[in-house]
Design a protein around this motif. Structure first.
Motif: not given
Length: 262
Positions: A19-20, A22-24, A26-27
């Motif tokens: 999860l982390l 893809p989140l990073l 995207a950010m």
């Protein structure tokens, strides 16, 4: 001796990493897009500031031109005949203002055609002579210029040439010679207008033309420069006090057509 301990991530750790990551990503993409948008906005703001400064400069030049014309009309007030020259000069100034306003509305649209420089020059000289009357200048035109063909917008090129000739006329005296000749380069050519007048200009055309002692006259030459740039060319003026001036109307070689009769 230390024992090596192997680390084996558990299922929860792997799920968190899944999860982390893809989140990073995207950010990071969001930050990059925000930075690009900020730079684009700053560039556009700088461009708008430049446009506003140019329009303000044009208004100042217009005010100077109107002031000079007003003084000329006052000097002719006692004459019984109508001051045709001043009236024509005001019409030319109005046309210049229309050109400036049209440029602010969007890029200039050219209507290219084959242009005979000899007829273009004759028309420009007639326009300048009416505004000058009853003054006279001697025009020295190189023979090859009278055979030159151009590919461009006839009205725009005539307007630019008329403004350059007007500048030369204003800084010379009765009977002075204004010479025109053709200068060739590998990728360009220039119509050179030379005079032995005062070598002064009443205003700058802007930072790009202010370098190297290049001076302009006012709104008319600022518009003339825009007309040359619309043809992928340039207008530069070299003026030296007490010596005179040279105006270079430079165009790409692709806009030179074969000389008639050659």
């Amino acid at each position: 001796m230390h024992a090596l301990i192997a680390f084996s991530p558990g299922p929860w750790t792997l799920a968190a990493l899944a999860l982390l990551v893809p989140l990073l990503a995207a950010m990071s993409a969001l930050v990059w897009r925000s930075e690009r948008a900020r730079r684009s906005a700053e560039a556009r703001a700088a461009e708008l500031d430049s446009e506003v400064a140019a329009q303000t400069r044009h208004l100042h030049l217009c005010a100077q031109e109107l002031h000079g014309m007003g003084l000329a009309l006052l000097g002719q007030a006692a004459q019984p005949a109508a001051p045709e020259g001043s009236g024509r000069a005001l019409l030319c100034l109005a046309a210049d203002l229309q050109d400036v306003a049209a440029r602010g509305a969007g890029p200039r649209v050219l209507r290219p055609e084959r242009v005979d420089f000899a007829s273009l020059l004759e028309s420009a000289i007639d326009q300048v002579a009416v505004a000058l009357a009853p003054g006279q200048r001697e025009w020295s035109v190189a023979p090859e210029l009278r055979q030159l063909g151009l590919w461009g917008d006839k009205r725009a090129l005539r307007g630019a040439l008329a403004q350059v000739l007007t500048r030369a006329v204003r800084h010379t005296r009765e009977g002075d010679v204004i010479a025109l000749r053709l200068c060739r380069a590998e990728d360009s050519f220039a119509i050179l207008v030379e005079d032995e007048g005062a070598g002064l200009g009443a205003g700058d055309l802007g930072p790009a033309l202010a370098q190297g002692g290049t001076r302009g006259l006012g709104l008319g030459l600022a518009v003339a420069r825009q007309l040359m740039q619309a043809h992928e060319g340039e207008l530069t003026i070299e003026a030296l006090r007490g010596v005179g001036a040279r105006a270079w109307m430079t165009l790409p070689r692709s806009r030179m057509l074969e000389l008639s009769g050659s």
